[in-house]
Design a protein around this motif. Structure first.
Motif, mmCIF file in Angstrom:
data_model
loop_
_atom_site.group_PDB
_atom_site.id
_atom_site.type_symbol
_atom_site.label_atom_id
_atom_site.label_comp_id
_atom_site.label_asym_id
_atom_site.label_seq_id
_atom_site.Cartn_x
_atom_site.Cartn_y
_atom_site.Cartn_z
ATOM 1 N N UNK A 71 18.624 31.758 17.572
ATOM 2 C CA UNK A 71 18.647 30.352 18.007
ATOM 3 C C UNK A 71 19.233 30.258 19.415
ATOM 4 N N UNK A 72 18.807 29.257 20.164
ATOM 5 C CA UNK A 72 19.352 29.063 21.511
ATOM 6 C C UNK A 72 20.809 28.609 21.387
ATOM 7 N N UNK A 73 21.705 29.260 22.159
ATOM 8 C CA UNK A 73 23.127 28.925 22.075
ATOM 9 C C UNK A 73 23.677 28.435 23.405
ATOM 10 N N UNK A 74 22.842 28.499 24.441
ATOM 11 C CA UNK A 74 23.297 28.086 25.781
ATOM 12 C C UNK A 74 22.038 27.642 26.531
ATOM 13 N N UNK A 75 22.041 26.443 27.073
ATOM 14 C CA UNK A 75 20.822 25.952 27.735
ATOM 15 C C UNK A 75 21.184 25.204 29.017
ATOM 16 N N UNK A 76 20.402 25.492 30.053
ATOM 17 C CA UNK A 76 20.579 24.823 31.350
ATOM 18 C C UNK A 76 19.243 24.160 31.691
ATOM 19 N N UNK A 77 19.295 22.855 31.953
ATOM 20 C CA UNK A 77 18.048 22.120 32.243
ATOM 21 C C UNK A 77 18.125 21.484 33.622
ATOM 22 N N UNK A 78 17.064 21.695 34.400
ATOM 23 C CA UNK A 78 16.937 20.996 35.688
ATOM 24 C C UNK A 78 15.903 19.915 35.526
ATOM 25 N N UNK A 79 16.234 18.709 36.011
ATOM 26 C CA UNK A 79 15.325 17.575 35.858
ATOM 27 C C UNK A 79 14.892 17.116 37.238
ATOM 28 N N UNK A 80 13.606 16.866 37.390
ATOM 29 C CA UNK A 80 13.056 16.505 38.708
ATOM 30 C C UNK A 80 12.920 14.991 38.843
ATOM 31 N N UNK A 81 13.484 14.469 39.915
ATOM 32 C CA UNK A 81 13.376 13.034 40.212
ATOM 33 C C UNK A 81 12.950 12.822 41.668
ATOM 34 N N UNK A 82 12.010 13.618 42.146
ATOM 35 C CA UNK A 82 11.550 13.468 43.522
ATOM 36 C C UNK A 82 12.466 14.191 44.487
#
Ligand SMILES: NC(=O)c1ccc[n+]([C@@H]2O[C@H](COP(=O)([O-])OP(=O)(O)OC[C@H]3O[C@@H](n4cnc5c(N)ncnc54)[C@H](O)[C@@H]3O)[C@@H](O)[C@H]2O)c1
Length: 322
Positions: free
Chosen positions: A214-225
């Motif tokens: 299972x994923x235990x560490x997650x980094x998300x980048x979100x694009x807003x222009x």
């Protein structure tokens, strides 16, 4: 006084009980748990009193029995996530307003079914995204609305803790019941990012897996222009001795705001650094006061809609496509 019931008396059931007991328009008259209520379950966040005050409150083990006996105005649903959909619908169909813990449900289809049930019943359904109400986080939203700090150039949020271990039947570690780290932990910051900036144009995640896959560490980048960087990190990799820490760093054009989980410090472009005196209270009591105002008609729904809660589920599920 509004008559309130709480369903699921584990960690969050105790937190909701404590918050409802501070609300002057409501009485908690009944609680329900399938298992014996031994006392307050301690989770990873220190949230109010260590005691469960059940004086004068009727205790049920079966939800239907509580709904038919108690003439409730509203319930808090603080059950394991896989039960949010069915029990929310059961309560709405019984004519009761629902405050359901986050995440709204395990998938978008279940969110749709809950929204349809609320429409059909003509009752409020609110998802308890407490971060929107947490003073250090509400501060960012109000600064953005006032426009006094200029545009946000970069926003980084983090939520670091150990894998949840307090639940009796370990439902958290069963991804089919909890949705894993994405729906359980990461969703807090994803929902708050949506609250600040709206739906992202795109998002991308990277992560690390635990021994069980299972994923235990997650980094998300979100694009807003162009011109804005937004990123969130959630981790269950910390040792239990670390406890829990939620934090952020927001770079506005005119200042940088740094919250370390306790203190909010401002570093202005012009002038000396200073500490913000935050409103007292926590996100739980604030969200319950807001829901109480909503169902007694003293508030219109602005802080969190079911459409937004459903979008947060979609965003969280997207982060699992590593
Ligand atoms: N907002 C937050 O900060 C926050 C923090 C932790 C958990 N949560 C969310 O709150 C929800 C509950 O989490 P928790 O940590 O309180 O879990 P928990 O395991 O501590 O509590 C769940 C309780 O529900 C009871 N229960 C299970 N099935 C039942 C049934 N059919 N009928 C009646 N009772 C039943 C269990 O006996 C248990 O007491 C989850 O959706 C979780 O994601 C939110």
């Amino acid at each position: 006084m509004m008559r309130i019931g709480i369903i699921g008396m584990g960690f969050m059931g105790g937190v909701h009980l404590n918050a409802w007991q501070q609300n002057r328009y409501a009485d908690v008259v009944a609680v329900c748990d399938a298992n014996p209520i031994a006392g307050k379950t301690k989770g990873n966040i220190d949230a109010g009193s260590d005691e469960l005050n059940l004086d004068g409150i009727h205790i049920y083990t079966e939800i239907g029995a509580m709904l038919s006996a108690e003439k409730l105005d509203a319930v808090s649903i603080t059950l394991p996530t896989h039960l949010h959909k069915s029990i929310s619908i059961q309560c709405l169909e019984a004519g009761v307003h629902v405050l359901c813990e986050k995440p709204m449900a395990l998938n978008v289809e279940d969110c749709n079914a809950m929204m349809a049930a609320a429409d059909e019943a003509g009752k409020e359904l609110m998802v308890a995204h407490c971060i929107r109400f947490w003073p250090a986080y509400a501060w960012i939203k109000s600064v953005m609305e006032q426009g006094c700090a200029g545009e946000v150039k970069s926003a980084e949020f983090s939520r670091l803790t150990y894998a949840p271990v307090w639940s009796g039947d370990s439902w958290f570690s069963d991804q089919s019941k909890s949705g894993g780290i994405a729906l359980d932990l990461h969703i807090h910051d994803l929902d708050f990012i949506q609250h600040l900036f709206g739906e992202p144009d795109a998002q991308h995640s990277d992560g690390l897996r635990l021994e069980n896959g299972a994923v235990g560490h997650v980094v998300t980048e979100l694009k807003y222009g162009a011109g804005k960087m937004v990123r969130a990190t959630a981790s269950w990799l910390m040792p239990e001795s670390y406890g829990f820490r939620m934090a952020y760093e927001i770079i506005f054009e005119k200042l940088t705001a740094v919250f370390d989980g306790h203190e909010l410090k401002i570093f202005p472009v012009d002038g000396e650094a200073y500490t913000v005196e935050l409103d007292p209270g926590d996100g739980y009591t604030e969200e319950i006061n807001y829901f109480s105002d909503l169902i007694r008609g003293a508030q219109i729904k602005t802080e969190i809609t079911t459409e937004q809660a459903r979008e947060s589920v979609r965003m969280a599920l997207e982060t699992m496509k590593l």
